[in-house]
Motif scaffolding. Structure first.
Motif, PDB file in Angstrom:
ATOM      1  N   PRO A  62     -26.000 -56.922  13.899  1.00  0.00           N
ATOM      2  CA  PRO A  62     -24.612 -56.619  14.284  1.00  0.00           C
ATOM      3  C   PRO A  62     -24.323 -57.272  15.644  1.00  0.00           C
ATOM      4  N   PRO A  63     -23.087 -57.741  15.847  1.00  0.00           N
ATOM      5  CA  PRO A  63     -22.763 -58.408  17.115  1.00  0.00           C
ATOM      6  C   PRO A  63     -23.129 -57.570  18.346  1.00  0.00           C
ATOM      7  N   LEU A 105     -19.854 -59.281  23.479  1.00  0.00           N
ATOM      8  CA  LEU A 105     -20.353 -59.454  24.857  1.00  0.00           C
ATOM      9  C   LEU A 105     -19.361 -58.855  25.860  1.00  0.00           C
ATOM     10  N   VAL A 106     -18.065 -59.076  25.612  1.00  0.00           N
ATOM     11  CA  VAL A 106     -17.047 -58.507  26.505  1.00  0.00           C
ATOM     12  C   VAL A 106     -17.152 -56.985  26.516  1.00  0.00           C
ATOM     13  N   ARG A 107     -17.258 -56.386  25.319  1.00  0.00           N
ATOM     14  CA  ARG A 107     -17.358 -54.927  25.237  1.00  0.00           C
ATOM     15  C   ARG A 107     -18.585 -54.418  25.999  1.00  0.00           C
ATOM     16  N   ALA A 108     -19.726 -55.096  25.805  1.00  0.00           N
ATOM     17  CA  ALA A 108     -20.971 -54.652  26.459  1.00  0.00           C
ATOM     18  C   ALA A 108     -20.864 -54.789  27.977  1.00  0.00           C
ATOM     19  N   ARG A 149     -23.814 -61.084  12.465  1.00  0.00           N
ATOM     20  CA  ARG A 149     -22.761 -60.818  11.481  1.00  0.00           C
ATOM     21  C   ARG A 149     -21.372 -61.069  12.072  1.00  0.00           C
ATOM     22  N   THR A 150     -20.955 -62.333  12.040  1.00  0.00           N
ATOM     23  CA  THR A 150     -19.641 -62.739  12.541  1.00  0.00           C
ATOM     24  C   THR A 150     -19.044 -63.665  11.489  1.00  0.00           C
TER      25      THR A 150
END
Ligand code: NAP
Length: 236
Positions: free
Chosen positions: A203-204, A17-20, A192-193
Motif C-alpha cells: 500500500p502507498p 508521502l505528503v500525508r506521512a 499499489r498506485t
C-alpha cells in the motif's frame, strides 16, 4: 519545523508521502502539474492550515522549475522567506507501458527521460540554493533502473530513464557534498498506485513510511547509495 518538498504529490506514492510528512509534523510543499485539480491535496490543505502549500510544477519544463524556485521563498519558513528545504523528494515519474522491441518510439523515450531523469536533475539544480546545508534529496528511482538487474526487454523507456536517474543521483551527491547534503536513489517497492497496478504488494502508505524511515536513518556517509524501501542496497 522542517520543510519538505514532494513532486508528483497529487496522487499515488507522492500523495502518501505528503500525508506521512504532515502526520509527523513537517511543513510540506506539494508540487504537481495541476494544483486546481488536485482535490485530495486541496482537502488536506484545509485539514492542516499553514502547513501544506500546493504549487505548480511540470517536471519536463525547466521554466517551471525556475518558477517554483521563485515562488518557494514566499511559503518557506517565515515572512522574510529565509526558510530552507530540509528534504526534497523527487517522486514524480512516468511509465509508458506496452513497449515492444521494433516499436519503441522516440516520443516515449524522450518523455521518460525528461520526466524521470532530466526533471529531477534540473529541478535539484534549480532548487539547490534553497536547500538547507545538510538537507536530504531522495530520488525515487526503481529497481528497473538497475543495469545489473535487468532480466527482460520489458519497459525500455522507463528502464533507461531510471538508470539515468541513478547516475544523476551519484553526480548530485558529488555536486552537493561540500554542503553536507545527502542524496539517495530509492526504490519504493511494488506499490499499489496507478503505475504499480492493483496486484502490487505494498500500500502507498506503507511504502511512504518505510521510505521516510530510510531517509531519516541515512547520513552523509550514505550519500550516493541506491537502496530499496527497507534500506537494502541494490546492484547498479
Ligand atoms: P503514479 O501513481 O503514476 O503517479 C505519478 C505522479 O507523477 C503523478 O502525480 C503525476 O502527475 C506525476 N507526474 C508525471 N509526469 C509529471 C510531470 N511531467 N510533471 C510533474 N509531475 C508529473 O506513480 P507512483 O506509483 O505514485 O510513482 C511514484 C514514483 O515511484 C515514480 O517515480 C515511479 O517511477 C516510482 N516507482 C513506482 C513503483 C510502483 O510500483 N508504483 C515502483 C518503482 C518505482 P499527474 O497526476 O499530473 O499525471
Amino acid at each position: 519545523m522542517p520543510n519538505a518538498l514532494v513532486t508528483g504529490a497529487n496522487r499515488g506514492l507522492g500523495l502518501a508521502l505528503v500525508r506521512a510528512l504532515l502526520t509527523r509534523g513537517d511543513r510540506v510543499i506539494a508540487a504537481c502539474r495541476h494544483p486546481g485539480k488536485a482535490n485530495d491535496l486541496n482537502r488536506l490543505t484545509g485539514e492542516h492550515p499553514g502547513r501544506l502549500h500546493v504549487l505548480p510544477l511540470d517536471l519536463t519544463d525547466p521554466k517551471s522549475h525556475h518558477e517554483l524556485a521563485r515562488e518557494l521563498p514566499l511559503v518557506l519558513g517565515n515572512d522574510a522567506g529565509e526558510g530552507r528545504i530540509d528534504l526534497l523528494i523527487n517522486n514524480a515519474g512516468v511509465l509508458h507501458s506496452g513497449e515492444r522491441f521494433g516499436k519503441v518510439t522516440a516520443a516515449n523515450l524522450e518523455d521518460s527521460f525528461r520526466t524521470n531523469a532530466m526533471g529531477p536533475f534540473l529541478l535539484t539544480q534549480a532548487l539547490a540554493p534553497l536547500l538547507a546545508d545538510d538537507a536530504k534529496v531522495a530520488n525515487i528511482t526503481s529497481e528497473l533502473g538497475s543495469i545489473a538487474g535487468v532480466t527482460r526487454f520489458g519497459t525500455p523507456s522507463y528502464n533507461i530513464s531510471k538508470a539515468a536517474l541513478n547516475m544523476a543521483s551519484v553526480l548530485l551527491k558529488h555536486a552537493l557534498a561540500d554542503r553536507r547534503i545527502t542524496v539517495l536513489a530509492l526504490h519504493p517497492g511494488w506499490v499499489r498506485t496507478e503505475m504499480g497496478g492493483n496486484e502490487a504488494t505494498l500500500p502507498p502508505a506503507q511504502s511512504a513510511e518505510s521510505l521516510l524511515r530510510v531517509i531519516d536513518g541515512a547520513s552523509l556517509a550514505d550519500s550516493g547509495k541506491y537502496l530499496d524501501w527497507n534500506g537494502e542496497p541494490l546492484p547498479w
